[in-house]
Design a protein around this motif. Structure first.
Motif, PDB file in Angstrom:
ATOM      1  N   ALA A  83       0.832  -1.207   0.000  1.00  0.00           N
ATOM      2  CA  ALA A  83       0.000   0.000   0.000  1.00  0.00           C
ATOM      3  C   ALA A  83       0.866   1.257   0.000  1.00  0.00           C
ATOM      4  CB  ALA A  83      -0.922   0.003   1.220  1.00  0.00           C
ATOM      5  N   ALA A  84       1.934   1.245   0.786  1.00  0.00           N
ATOM      6  CA  ALA A  84       2.816   2.409   0.855  1.00  0.00           C
ATOM      7  C   ALA A  84       3.540   2.635  -0.470  1.00  0.00           C
ATOM      8  CB  ALA A  84       3.832   2.231   1.980  1.00  0.00           C
ATOM      9  N   VAL A  85       3.946   1.541  -1.114  1.00  0.00           N
ATOM     10  CA  VAL A  85       4.606   1.656  -2.427  1.00  0.00           C
ATOM     11  C   VAL A  85       3.631   2.255  -3.435  1.00  0.00           C
ATOM     12  CG1 VAL A  85       5.701   0.389  -4.306  1.00  0.00           C
ATOM     13  CG2 VAL A  85       6.162  -0.256  -1.932  1.00  0.00           C
ATOM     14  N   LEU A  86       2.390   1.789  -3.410  1.00  0.00           N
ATOM     15  CA  LEU A  86       1.363   2.333  -4.294  1.00  0.00           C
ATOM     16  C   LEU A  86       1.140   3.820  -4.017  1.00  0.00           C
ATOM     17  CD1 LEU A  86      -0.895   1.827  -6.403  1.00  0.00           C
ATOM     18  CD2 LEU A  86      -2.402   1.247  -4.491  1.00  0.00           C
ATOM     19  N   GLY A  87       1.079   4.179  -2.729  1.00  0.00           N
ATOM     20  CA  GLY A  87       0.890   5.578  -2.365  1.00  0.00           C
ATOM     21  C   GLY A  87       2.052   6.448  -2.802  1.00  0.00           C
ATOM     22  N   ALA A  88       3.271   5.951  -2.627  1.00  0.00           N
ATOM     23  CA  ALA A  88       4.450   6.713  -3.036  1.00  0.00           C
ATOM     24  C   ALA A  88       4.466   6.930  -4.544  1.00  0.00           C
ATOM     25  CB  ALA A  88       5.716   5.987  -2.592  1.00  0.00           C
ATOM     26  N   TYR A  89       4.079   5.895  -5.297  1.00  0.00           N
ATOM     27  CA  TYR A  89       4.030   6.042  -6.748  1.00  0.00           C
ATOM     28  C   TYR A  89       2.977   7.084  -7.148  1.00  0.00           C
ATOM     29  CZ  TYR A  89       3.658   4.996 -11.705  1.00  0.00           C
ATOM     30  OH  TYR A  89       3.626   5.112 -13.082  1.00  0.00           O
ATOM     31  N   GLY A  90       1.834   7.047  -6.476  1.00  0.00           N
ATOM     32  CA  GLY A  90       0.808   8.046  -6.756  1.00  0.00           C
ATOM     33  C   GLY A  90       1.279   9.458  -6.454  1.00  0.00           C
ATOM     34  N   ARG A  91       2.111   9.592  -5.424  1.00  0.00           N
ATOM     35  CA  ARG A  91       2.609  10.929  -5.033  1.00  0.00           C
ATOM     36  C   ARG A  91       3.568  11.505  -6.070  1.00  0.00           C
ATOM     37  NH1 ARG A  91       3.349  15.643  -4.110  1.00  0.00           N
ATOM     38  NH2 ARG A  91       4.035  16.529  -2.130  1.00  0.00           N
ATOM     39  N   VAL A  92       4.427  10.658  -6.658  1.00  0.00           N
ATOM     40  CA  VAL A  92       5.406  11.171  -7.622  1.00  0.00           C
ATOM     41  C   VAL A  92       4.820  11.274  -9.028  1.00  0.00           C
ATOM     42  CG1 VAL A  92       7.335  10.245  -6.283  1.00  0.00           C
ATOM     43  CG2 VAL A  92       6.380   8.881  -8.154  1.00  0.00           C
ATOM     44  N   THR A  93       3.577  10.811  -9.208  1.00  0.00           N
ATOM     45  CA  THR A  93       2.935  10.901 -10.529  1.00  0.00           C
ATOM     46  C   THR A  93       1.667  11.755 -10.445  1.00  0.00           C
ATOM     47  OG1 THR A  93       1.857   8.756 -10.086  1.00  0.00           O
ATOM     48  CG2 THR A  93       3.905   8.729 -11.365  1.00  0.00           C
ATOM     49  N   LEU A  94       0.557  11.138 -10.087  1.00  0.00           N
ATOM     50  CA  LEU A  94      -0.729  11.828 -10.091  1.00  0.00           C
ATOM     51  C   LEU A  94      -0.772  13.015  -9.135  1.00  0.00           C
ATOM     52  CD1 LEU A  94      -3.703  11.879 -11.059  1.00  0.00           C
ATOM     53  CD2 LEU A  94      -4.230  10.304  -9.196  1.00  0.00           C
ATOM     54  N   PHE A  95      -0.231  12.834  -7.922  1.00  0.00           N
ATOM     55  CA  PHE A  95      -0.325  13.889  -6.910  1.00  0.00           C
ATOM     56  C   PHE A  95       0.953  14.726  -6.790  1.00  0.00           C
ATOM     57  CE2 PHE A  95      -3.578  10.842  -5.556  1.00  0.00           C
ATOM     58  CZ  PHE A  95      -4.664  11.691  -5.476  1.00  0.00           C
ATOM     59  N   ALA A  96       1.802  14.658  -7.816  1.00  0.00           N
ATOM     60  CA  ALA A  96       2.957  15.559  -7.849  1.00  0.00           C
ATOM     61  C   ALA A  96       2.493  16.994  -8.107  1.00  0.00           C
ATOM     62  CB  ALA A  96       3.939  15.127  -8.935  1.00  0.00           C
TER      63      ALA A  96
END
Length: 262
Positions: A83-96
């Motif tokens: 879940a944390a890996v998924l969240g981190a990926y979302g942060r550097v892409t969609l939520f950047a």
């Protein structure tokens, strides 16, 4: 040097106030990092996870022990890693994008603030310690959602998982605390690895790696603040602290909303 001193003080204060009522202080560090300490982009979330990774183990060791929880703890810890890996990926892409990130923070902070204010006004309800266990599938689903969102923002999942376990699943605060803290620690450690790797391999929007000196300073302050937290709770009272944190969370969400409106 000034930013390190400020980070130490900030980590100490948010841990001292947040630990007694079971709320991660990391969420209150977001505006300080971006507005005062000069941390930018996804690195804000990653730096917050350093604070959690350092300050949470002490709180977990001091959490109430309840027999027969090993299975539940393993479920939460295991689910929060991906879940944390998924969240981190979302942060550097969609939520950047700063605007999208602010919307996500508002979506988390506003309900948290309202929940704390209601809890302060009504008073904490004491539940029976023999509340039913949470089934594995619903617990895993909750851990997945809260871990992913916590990894994206950089606050871990415990601040969101604990209120749901208490309000919806009928768990006592004492029973929910170990699960919430396990969620926060697991999310923080795995999220830190993910953000560092994303930055090293240039995945998503930089900078993604944590600003280590800021994160370590807030973490050291958080360790000291967590030690003081119990004494603060006895002197100030849980209701006063809950009211203060609820007001702070609501005001922070309102501030982000005004930035978006402006």
């Amino acid at each position: 040097m000034m930013d390190v001193a400020l980070a130490l003080v900030a980590g100490f204060l948010v841990a001292a106030l947040g630990t007694p009522v079971g709320v991660s202080g990391a969420v209150f560090l977001l505006p300080l990092q971006a507005g005062v300490l000069g941390v930018s982009g996804p690195a804000v979330s990653a730096t917050n996870l350093v604070y959690n990774a350092m300050s949470t183990p002490l709180a977990l060791l001091r959490a109430p022990r309840t027999a027969g929880r090993a299975g539940e703890l393993l479920v939460v810890a295991g689910v929060c890693v991906p879940a944390a890996v998924l969240g981190a990926y979302g942060r550097v892409t969609l939520f950047a994008d700063p605007a999208r990130f602010r919307l996500l923070v508002i979506a988390v902070l506003a309900p948290l603030g309202v929940q704390l204010l209601v809890r302060a006004v009504r008073g904490a309800r004491v539940r029976d310690g023999a509340a039913p266990r949470v089934r594995t599938a619903p617990l895993a689903a909750l851990a997945l959602v809260t871990g992913a969102v916590g990894g994206t923002i950089g606050i871990g999942g415990g601040s969101m998982l604990a209120p749901v376990l208490v309000a919806v699943a009928g768990q006592s605060v004492a029973r929910a605390a170990p699960l919430a803290l396990t969620s926060t620690l697991s999310t923080s450690l795995s999220g830190l690895v993910a953000y560092s790797l994303f930055d090293a391999f240039h995945i998503g929007t930089p900078p993604a790696a944590p600003v280590w000196h800021v994160g370590i300073a807030t973490g050291l302050g958080g360790v000291a603040g967590a030690l003081l937290g119990a004494a603060v709770a006895r002197r100030a009272g849980e209701k006063a602290l809950t009211l203060l944190l609820g007001t702070t969370a609501t005001a922070t969400a309102a501030g982000y909303a005004l930035q978006l409106a402006g």
